[in-house]
Scaffold this motif. Structure first.
Motif, PDB file in Angstrom:
ATOM      1  N   ARG A   1       4.355  -8.657  52.852  1.00 58.37           N
ATOM      2  CA  ARG A   1       5.684  -8.150  53.181  1.00 58.37           C
ATOM      3  C   ARG A   1       6.154  -8.834  54.469  1.00 58.37           C
ATOM      4  N   MET A   2       7.347  -9.351  54.423  1.00 62.76           N
ATOM      5  CA  MET A   2       7.908 -10.030  55.598  1.00 62.76           C
ATOM      6  C   MET A   2       9.226  -9.375  55.985  1.00 62.76           C
ATOM      7  N   GLU A   3       9.396  -9.155  57.263  1.00 55.46           N
ATOM      8  CA  GLU A   3      10.670  -8.624  57.768  1.00 55.46           C
ATOM      9  C   GLU A   3      11.418  -9.760  58.464  1.00 55.46           C
TER      10      GLU A   3
END
Length: 252
Positions: free
Chosen positions: A245-247
């Protein structure tokens, strides 16, 4: 008796060069054969009697003749084990199929089309199988297959879909599998290792074949004797697909 349950090698499967680059595509094809070499080496070093390949040994529309020859050379390196394969939906026994294009090594045993079995008296073992002759099968054609014990140890080698209904890839009911007098059911088609019962398993593929196939990939190493069935997972994959997961912050 000790055997390896594997399948879905998909030798020759192409990784799109336009997406991943030509060099990575070539490298990935080589890696599939290198992993096959590793499985043969493991079998030689660990007193394996049989290697059961539950279909899709190669990827019919993509595999090159040189890759078939390389695979044959790899399997010829088996010092003791026999390699038994039942064709799946990606390598079916069609007219002029790839299984008939080579003079395969003596270690290779290609199961006949449809329902068949082969005995190994020295192991007091019988391998039952269904080998594909087409690329799709939506009917539950095995429902009335009356398998019977033929030896002390009876194993079923099957490329089928037990987990999805409806399906185009040979639907099989779990309860039917559980009703069979088999000591082990070696399933292929699902690329993730999956345990339906202690003696009924999908091996998963020895390498991930697309980015959705996360987790560890390898084969089942099985010991079957008077004490019962012992199974352990052996990891073979040179690569691993991981979800992250990347923000991403807005750029001011």
């Amino acid at each position: 008796m000790r055997f390896i349950h594997t399948g879905d090698w998909h030798i020759g499967k192409t990784v799109a060069p336009q997406r991943y680059g030509a060099e990575f595509s070539r490298q990935r094809r080589r890696e599939l054969l290198e992993t096959a070499e590793g499985i043969v080496r493991f079998a030689n070093e660990n007193c394996v009697d049989l290697i059961l390949c539950a279909g899709d040994l190669f990827h019919d529309g993509h595999v090159r003749m040189e890759e078939l020859r390389d695979l044959n050379a790899i399997l010829s390196g088996l010092q003791h084990a026999k390699f038994i394969v039942a064709a799946g939906n990606h390598d079916p026994l069609l007219l002029d199929n790839n299984y008939e294009r080579l003079d395969w090594c003596k270690q290779m045993c290609i199961m006949k089309s449809g329902c068949s079995y082969v005995a190994f008296p020295e192991l007091d073992c019988c391998i039952h199988s269904f080998a594909w002759t087409q690329m799709e099968e939506s009917m539950p054609i095995l429902d009335h297959w009356m398998l019977q014990k033929q030896a002390k140890y009876d194993l079923l080698l099957l490329h089928a879909d037990v987990l999805t209904s409806p399906t185009k890839y040979l639907p099989v009911r779990p309860n039917w599998l559980r009703s069979l007098p088999m000591d082990y059911v070696a399933l292929g088609h699902i690329h993730q290792a999956t345990v339906l019962d202690h003696h009924i398993r999908y091996c998963g593929s020895p390498e991930p074949h697309n980015i959705s196939e996360t987790g560890e990939h390898g084969f089942w190493l099985c010991d079957l004797n008077e004490s019962g069935l012992q199974v352990q997972k052996v990891i073979t994959a040179q690569r691993k697909c991981v979800r992250k997961r990347m923000e991403i912050a807005a750029n001011d």
